[in-house]
Design an enzyme around this catalytic site. Structure first.
Site, mmCIF file in Angstrom:
data_model
loop_
_atom_site.group_PDB
_atom_site.id
_atom_site.type_symbol
_atom_site.label_atom_id
_atom_site.label_comp_id
_atom_site.label_asym_id
_atom_site.label_seq_id
_atom_site.Cartn_x
_atom_site.Cartn_y
_atom_site.Cartn_z
ATOM 1 N N LYS A 44 0.861 -1.184 0.000
ATOM 2 C CA LYS A 44 0.000 0.000 0.000
ATOM 3 C C LYS A 44 0.896 1.233 0.000
ATOM 4 O O LYS A 44 1.824 1.332 0.804
ATOM 5 C CB LYS A 44 -0.914 0.017 1.230
ATOM 6 C CG LYS A 44 -1.914 -1.122 1.316
ATOM 7 C CD LYS A 44 -2.975 -1.059 0.253
ATOM 8 C CE LYS A 44 -3.930 0.085 0.475
ATOM 9 N NZ LYS A 44 -4.933 0.178 -0.613
ATOM 10 N N GLU A 51 6.199 -10.902 3.585
ATOM 11 C CA GLU A 51 7.594 -10.722 4.017
ATOM 12 C C GLU A 51 7.738 -9.259 4.422
ATOM 13 O O GLU A 51 7.982 -8.394 3.595
ATOM 14 C CB GLU A 51 8.534 -11.074 2.870
ATOM 15 C CG GLU A 51 8.325 -12.481 2.352
ATOM 16 C CD GLU A 51 8.635 -12.613 0.876
ATOM 17 O OE1 GLU A 51 8.627 -11.597 0.156
ATOM 18 O OE2 GLU A 51 8.876 -13.738 0.436
#
Length: 190
Positions: A101, A129
């Site tokens: 994002k 991750e």
């Protein structure tokens, strides 16, 4: 071809693209927002002197869950595994691409290091991750929007989708943040 919001809703409505739990408000113009689950895998820095992708290192990570209602704090330079709250099931003609994002990237949070591609046929939670490249700790709240999944339509259905016997699908059906299984198909050059 990248799927639009209309195409995404049509694939979900038809049952071909599975998302559980599904929240229609997470559908964006060309992606679906994904939320963070409450489980994390942290690295045990005292168990091993190094990470060896050729070896099974079962105690390399530990599963942790913040106390109810509390965030997980990711410190500068730290790397942990998380996962999506949603469980995804992709048909044989759609592949996914996980992206971060923008608002979180601007805070120094990386959602994935290298594994942002989801094969057609995959079913499970997507392992994240997570890295903090900022110089301050970042709080990660369970349920927060953590990334976005773009769906790409293949030119034809995959002959051997993820989960088939020929695909070597070591993460099919994964639940929660799943540690590396690189040792299962590691090949050394001689």
């Amino acid at each position: 071809m990248l799927l639009s919001d209309r195409d995404l809703r049509a694939e979900i409505s038809s049952g071909r693209l599975g998302i559980d739990p599904f929240d229609d408000t997470l559908v964006q113009p060309s992606s679906i927002d994904v939320r963070l689950d409450c489980l994390f895998r942290v690295f045990n820095n005292t168990r091993y002197t190094h990470i060896d992708p050729a070896k099974q290192q079962d105690e390399l990570t530990s599963l942790v869950q913040p106390v109810d209602g509390e965030p997980f704090v990711l410190h500068p330079g730290e790397f942990v595994l998380g996962s999506t709250l949603e469980l995804f099931t992709l048909p044989d003609n759609l592949a996914g691409r996980l992206e971060g994002k923008s608002s979180l990237g601007r805070l120094g949070l990386l959602t994935h290091s290298t594994a942002g591609f989801i094969d057609p046929g995959f079913s499970g939670h997507i392992t994240l991750e997570l890295s903090n490249v900022a110089n301050l700790p970042i709080t990660l709240w369970p349920g927060m929007k953590i990334g976005q999944l773009c769906m790409l339509r293949l030119t034809s259905p995959s002959e051997h989708p993820y989960g088939s016997s020929r695909a070597g699908s070591k993460y099919q059906g994964q639940r929660g943040p799943t540690p590396s299984r690189s040792y299962q198909n590691f090949i050394r050059s001689t």
